[in-house]
Write a protein that holds these residues in place. Structure first.
Motif, short mmCIF file in Angstrom:
data_model
loop_
_atom_site.label_atom_id
_atom_site.label_comp_id
_atom_site.label_asym_id
_atom_site.label_seq_id
_atom_site.Cartn_x
_atom_site.Cartn_y
_atom_site.Cartn_z
N HIS A 183 0.81 -1.22 0.00
CA HIS A 183 0.00 0.00 0.00
C HIS A 183 0.84 1.26 0.00
CE1 HIS A 183 0.59 0.01 4.44
NE2 HIS A 183 0.32 1.29 4.35
N GLN A 184 2.06 1.20 0.49
CA GLN A 184 2.89 2.40 0.54
C GLN A 184 3.36 2.86 -0.84
OE1 GLN A 184 3.43 -0.53 2.09
NE2 GLN A 184 5.62 -1.01 2.28
N GLU A 211 -3.50 5.20 3.67
CA GLU A 211 -2.61 6.34 3.72
C GLU A 211 -3.15 7.31 4.77
OE1 GLU A 211 0.22 7.19 1.98
OE2 GLU A 211 0.31 5.26 0.95
N GLN A 389 2.34 -5.71 6.10
CA GLN A 389 1.42 -4.57 6.09
C GLN A 389 1.06 -4.15 7.51
OE1 GLN A 389 0.47 -3.08 3.11
NE2 GLN A 389 1.98 -4.47 2.27
N SER A 392 3.18 -1.14 9.48
CA SER A 392 2.91 0.22 8.97
C SER A 392 1.46 0.62 9.23
CB SER A 392 3.24 0.31 7.48
OG SER A 392 2.51 -0.64 6.74
N GLU A 396 0.07 3.84 11.34
CA GLU A 396 -0.88 4.78 10.77
C GLU A 396 -2.15 4.90 11.62
OE1 GLU A 396 0.68 3.77 6.25
OE2 GLU A 396 -1.05 2.75 7.11
#
Length: 447
Positions: A183-184, A211, A389, A392, A396
């Protein structure tokens, strides 16, 4: 009536093997009165995957063909796509990503693209080019051997899968884009695609993550829509890629927005096989939040496994994690439906990820080492280039919760991030209950 048709279709699977849908593990089933069943269903579009599969060899083909002609004025098949000039054309698919899950997605798609007349049989797969230890380019090896030897070794993708290291070239003719990258990297990829894709493109995201921007969390499907100006559905579920690759039975959920049912059914048609059953749900945010947040809970489950706390503790962590997933989702997106958490994207995905996913695996190693080895180090050692995943996403979500003053409402999620960053020991995953959070979610509001 769509639900009725789906119910009847599932029921007929139980009766008699149907040859075109045979697989090493599962078979699709039919009955001799199947043509009558279809005729009693107003929407043949919903059943089009089965109509196309039956026509090559079934004795019922004449009746089915008549149904297909009558359902669309006797000319174009009901699942054909009309271009802007009114000419019938086929849907052309590009998979943006070629890791473990991306390669499995390409395999699923390729099998249906080769079989169903509404799809162009060639499936492009964008590959972030790498040089293998042999000195060869990964793309060249995939195209020669029909196999992603780095991320999905031993599995044939389908002869109609074409690996392409040029992103713009890979997408230029496609009108169905399947995003499946870490996803980054999504925002950077989308910026490269601005002005380079067709005007009639539909997208779907298989990416589990988000994000975090100044204005708040942004789901990957929303990011794709905003950057490219296109509609984006999502596909999530209890999907360990290596199991699907060898055709073990699995389910998934397609999330779609209001008035987008038709394109959701097209995605269902593209992905569904006898061993991979897909269900559409009108709840993009709910489906995507489930797929995103479960990776954080999987880290917690991994800490429990690494410290050998036992199955009772792990079950408790999973239950508490699901509760916090639901609450966070409903607080951030009031449209999220409770029923979504009972789909494959919800509780099923949480269970399988906490039992066998990569986040659980690496988190267990992290806990066994007392948190002395970083996740980056363990990821590089254990995943052969694949990306976590959960770490991160935990960071977030921590930022979102902290910014909104909700950390005390979600002690499990807060603790996971603090453990990952070394502020707490892995054993703190069960000590968090001492904080005694007092919360409830009523109509999407924390009280």
């Amino acid at each position: 009536m769509h639900r009725c048709a789906l119910f009847l279709t599932k029921r007929v699977w139980q009766l008699r093997p149907f040859e075109p849908f045979q697989s090493p593990n599962f078979s699709l089933y039919s009955i001799s009165s199947f043509s009558l069943l279809i005729l009693s269903t107003p929407s043949s579009h919903f059943l089009s995957p089965f109509l196309h599969s039956l026509s090559p060899s079934s004795s019922m083909a004449p009746g089915i063909e008549a149904l297909q002609r009558s359902s669309n004025g006797g000319s174009v098949r009901p699942d054909s796509h009309l271009s802007d000039d009114g000419v019938s054309s086929k849907f052309k698919v590009t998979v943006v990503g070629s890791g473990n899950w991306g390669s499995v997605a390409a395999k699923l798609i390729a099998s249906n693209a080769a079989r169903l007349s509404c799809f162009h049989d060639e499936v492009r797969m964008w590959v972030y080019e790498e040089t293998l230890p042999t000195g060869e380019k990964l793309t060249d090896v995939i195209n020669r051997n029909n196999e992603n030897v780095k991320y999905l070794p031993g599995i044939k993708l389908g002869k109609n899968v074409i690996a392409d290291p040029d992103l713009e070239n890979a997408v230029k003719d496609a009108n169905m884009l399947v995003f499946v990258t870490p996803h980054q990297f999504v925002e950077g990829i989308c910026k490269r695609l601005v002005g380079k894709i067709r005007g009639d493109v539909e997208a779907i995201s298989l990416i589990k993550g988000m994000e975090v921007k100044k204005e708040g969390p942004c789901m990957i499907s929303s990011l794709i829509s905003q950057e490219l100006g296109i509609n984006c559905c999502v596909l999530m579920g209890a999907n360990i890629a290596n199991e699907i690759a060898v055709e073990k039975f699995s389910e998934a959920t397609v999330g779609y927005r209001e008035n987008m049912r038709e394109i959701a059914e097209k995605w269902v048609q593209l992905f569904t096989t006898p061993y991979f059953v897909v269900t559409p749900v009108q709840d993009v945010e709910g489906v995507e939040m489930c797929g995103t947040l479960k990776n954080v809970v999987a880290l917690a489950a991994g800490f429990v496994d690494g410290l050998e706390m036992g199955n009772n503790t792990k079950a408790a962590i999973m239950r508490i994690g699901l509760r916090e997933m639901r609450m966070i989702s409903k607080l951030l997106f009031s449209s999220v439906k409770d029923s979504t958490f009972f789909e494959s994207c919800g509780v099923a995905d949480l269970i399988t990820t906490c039992l066998g996913g990569r986040n659980r695996k690496v988190a267990a190693a992290f806990a066994m080492n007392g948190g002395k080895r970083s996740f980056d180090e363990l990821e590089a050692e254990m995943l052969q280039g694949q990306k976590l995943q959960g770490v991160s996403t935990a960071k977030e979500m921590y930022e979102v919760l902290n910014h909104r003053g909700w950390l005390e409402l979600f002690p499990l999620f807060a603790s996971v991030h603090e453990i990952c960053t070394g502020h707490l020991s892995p054993s703190a995953i069960v000590e968090y209950s001492e904080r005694k959070p007092n919360f409830s979610v009523i109509d999407g509001h924390a009280q």
